[in-house]
Design a protein around this motif. Structure first.
Motif, PDB file in Angstrom:
ATOM      1  N   LYS A  21       0.827  -1.213   0.000  1.00 18.76           N
ATOM      2  CA  LYS A  21       0.000   0.000   0.000  1.00 18.76           C
ATOM      3  C   LYS A  21       0.857   1.257   0.000  1.00 18.76           C
ATOM      4  N   LYS A  22       1.971   1.235   0.765  1.00 19.73           N
ATOM      5  CA  LYS A  22       2.893   2.375   0.775  1.00 19.73           C
ATOM      6  C   LYS A  22       3.455   2.629  -0.618  1.00 19.73           C
ATOM      7  N   MET A  23       3.843   1.536  -1.299  1.00 22.84           N
ATOM      8  CA  MET A  23       4.389   1.683  -2.650  1.00 22.84           C
ATOM      9  C   MET A  23       3.328   2.197  -3.615  1.00 22.84           C
ATOM     10  N   ASN A  24       2.096   1.706  -3.476  1.00 28.32           N
ATOM     11  CA  ASN A  24       0.992   2.185  -4.314  1.00 28.32           C
ATOM     12  C   ASN A  24       0.800   3.685  -4.155  1.00 28.32           C
ATOM     13  N   ILE A  25       0.769   4.151  -2.911  1.00 30.89           N
ATOM     14  CA  ILE A  25       0.589   5.580  -2.637  1.00 30.89           C
ATOM     15  C   ILE A  25       1.760   6.387  -3.181  1.00 30.89           C
ATOM     16  N   LEU A  26       2.963   5.873  -3.015  1.00 30.69           N
ATOM     17  CA  LEU A  26       4.165   6.545  -3.511  1.00 30.69           C
ATOM     18  C   LEU A  26       4.112   6.705  -5.029  1.00 30.69           C
ATOM     19  N   ILE A  27       3.696   5.653  -5.730  1.00 37.20           N
ATOM     20  CA  ILE A  27       3.600   5.709  -7.189  1.00 37.20           C
ATOM     21  C   ILE A  27       2.495   6.665  -7.619  1.00 37.20           C
ATOM     22  N   ARG A  28       1.367   6.627  -6.930  1.00 34.23           N
ATOM     23  CA  ARG A  28       0.248   7.504  -7.273  1.00 34.23           C
ATOM     24  C   ARG A  28       0.626   8.973  -7.060  1.00 34.23           C
ATOM     25  N   ASP A  29       1.347   9.268  -5.971  1.00 35.91           N
ATOM     26  CA  ASP A  29       1.738  10.649  -5.675  1.00 35.91           C
ATOM     27  C   ASP A  29       2.821  11.171  -6.603  1.00 35.91           C
ATOM     28  N   SER A  30       3.501  10.285  -7.335  1.00 37.63           N
ATOM     29  CA  SER A  30       4.580  10.720  -8.223  1.00 37.63           C
ATOM     30  C   SER A  30       4.049  11.333  -9.512  1.00 37.63           C
ATOM     31  N   LYS A  31       2.766  11.201  -9.791  1.00 44.60           N
ATOM     32  CA  LYS A  31       2.096  11.761 -10.970  1.00 44.60           C
ATOM     33  C   LYS A  31       2.605  11.171 -12.288  1.00 44.60           C
ATOM     34  N   LEU A  32       3.232   9.989 -12.223  1.00 42.58           N
ATOM     35  CA  LEU A  32       3.637   9.295 -13.441  1.00 42.58           C
ATOM     36  C   LEU A  32       2.415   8.589 -14.021  1.00 42.58           C
ATOM     37  N   SER A  63       4.559   4.025 -21.447  1.00 46.83           N
ATOM     38  CA  SER A  63       5.913   4.477 -21.737  1.00 46.83           C
ATOM     39  C   SER A  63       6.931   3.690 -20.910  1.00 46.83           C
ATOM     40  N   LYS A  64       7.977   3.207 -21.590  1.00 53.95           N
ATOM     41  CA  LYS A  64       9.044   2.502 -20.881  1.00 53.95           C
ATOM     42  C   LYS A  64       9.791   3.453 -19.950  1.00 53.95           C
ATOM     43  N   ASP A  65       9.876   4.713 -20.340  1.00 54.80           N
ATOM     44  CA  ASP A  65      10.560   5.709 -19.506  1.00 54.80           C
ATOM     45  C   ASP A  65       9.842   5.893 -18.176  1.00 54.80           C
ATOM     46  N   ASP A  66       8.496   5.910 -18.213  1.00 55.26           N
ATOM     47  CA  ASP A  66       7.733   6.027 -16.967  1.00 55.26           C
ATOM     48  C   ASP A  66       7.974   4.813 -16.066  1.00 55.26           C
ATOM     49  N   LEU A  67       8.041   3.628 -16.663  1.00 56.07           N
ATOM     50  CA  LEU A  67       8.277   2.414 -15.874  1.00 56.07           C
ATOM     51  C   LEU A  67       9.669   2.450 -15.235  1.00 56.07           C
ATOM     52  N   GLN A  68      10.660   2.927 -15.978  1.00 55.01           N
ATOM     53  CA  GLN A  68      12.001   3.031 -15.413  1.00 55.01           C
ATOM     54  C   GLN A  68      12.059   4.097 -14.325  1.00 55.01           C
ATOM     55  N   ALA A  69      11.258   5.160 -14.469  1.00 54.99           N
ATOM     56  CA  ALA A  69      11.182   6.175 -13.420  1.00 54.99           C
ATOM     57  C   ALA A  69      10.565   5.587 -12.149  1.00 54.99           C
ATOM     58  N   VAL A  70       9.571   4.722 -12.305  1.00 55.60           N
ATOM     59  CA  VAL A  70       8.961   4.057 -11.146  1.00 55.60           C
ATOM     60  C   VAL A  70       9.987   3.154 -10.457  1.00 55.60           C
ATOM     61  N   MET A  71      10.795   2.441 -11.256  1.00 49.84           N
ATOM     62  CA  MET A  71      11.843   1.591 -10.668  1.00 49.84           C
ATOM     63  C   MET A  71      12.813   2.431  -9.839  1.00 49.84           C
TER      64      MET A  71
END
Length: 163
Positions: free
Chosen positions: A109-120, A137-145
């Motif tokens: 859940k923490k990771m979900n919130i973190l990803i949602r708040d990143s606006k990617l 976008s592959k770039d967005d996925l790499q930004a999430v990583m």
């Protein structure tokens, strides 16, 4: 070209590598002079390590040796949960070390919130003990990583099934 790309975020400990690290640590303990005649031992039971030794000091030394061998073999030590040092039979002490497999709900859940708040522009879904991230976008996925690596979570993450 695929319309959507995805990857899974997992947190697993390779038990074969743990077994190899335990074997290496036991060999080192047998050859070290400060452990001559001591009753130090490490056993692997399911997803738990049990460390036995003569005293607290020697037990901590055995755990240090084990940690160094685990790090050399690429096993994430963040996924190790150390129990209390407790008295055992014959005047020895023991410590249980539990290996965490998978991502628990709280951290997911923490990771979900973190990803949602990143606006990617990605979607994240909790699937059992892992997280699936999808995006166009592959770039967005790499930004999430990169975001998840730098988040300082209390467990080691691996990224698998990247497509």
């Amino acid at each position: 070209m695929a319309s959507e790309y995805s990857f899974d975020v997992v947190s697993k400990v390779d038990l074969q590598e743990v077994n190899n690290a335990v074997t290496q640590a036991l060999k080192e303990i047998e050859t070290r002079f400060d452990f001559k005649g001591s009753k130090s031992n490490i056993t692997l039971e399911d997803d738990q390590l049990v460390v036995h030794s003569d005293s607290d000091y020697k037990l901590k030394s055995v755990v240090d040796i084990l940690q160094s061998k685990l790090i050399k073999r690429g096993v994430p030590i963040l996924n190790m949960e150390y129990g209390k040092i407790e008295a055992a039979s014959g005047g020895t002490v023991r410590q249980n070390i539990k290996m965490k497999q998978g991502i628990d709900q709280e951290n997911a859940k923490k990771m979900n919130i973190l990803i949602r708040d990143s606006k990617l522009k990605v979607k994240s879904m909790i699937q059992g003990d892992q997280l699936r991230i999808t995006g166009k976008s592959k770039d967005d996925l790499q930004a999430v990583m990169a975001l998840l690596r730098g988040a300082g979570l209390p467990l080691e993450l691996q990224f698998s099934n990247y497509r």
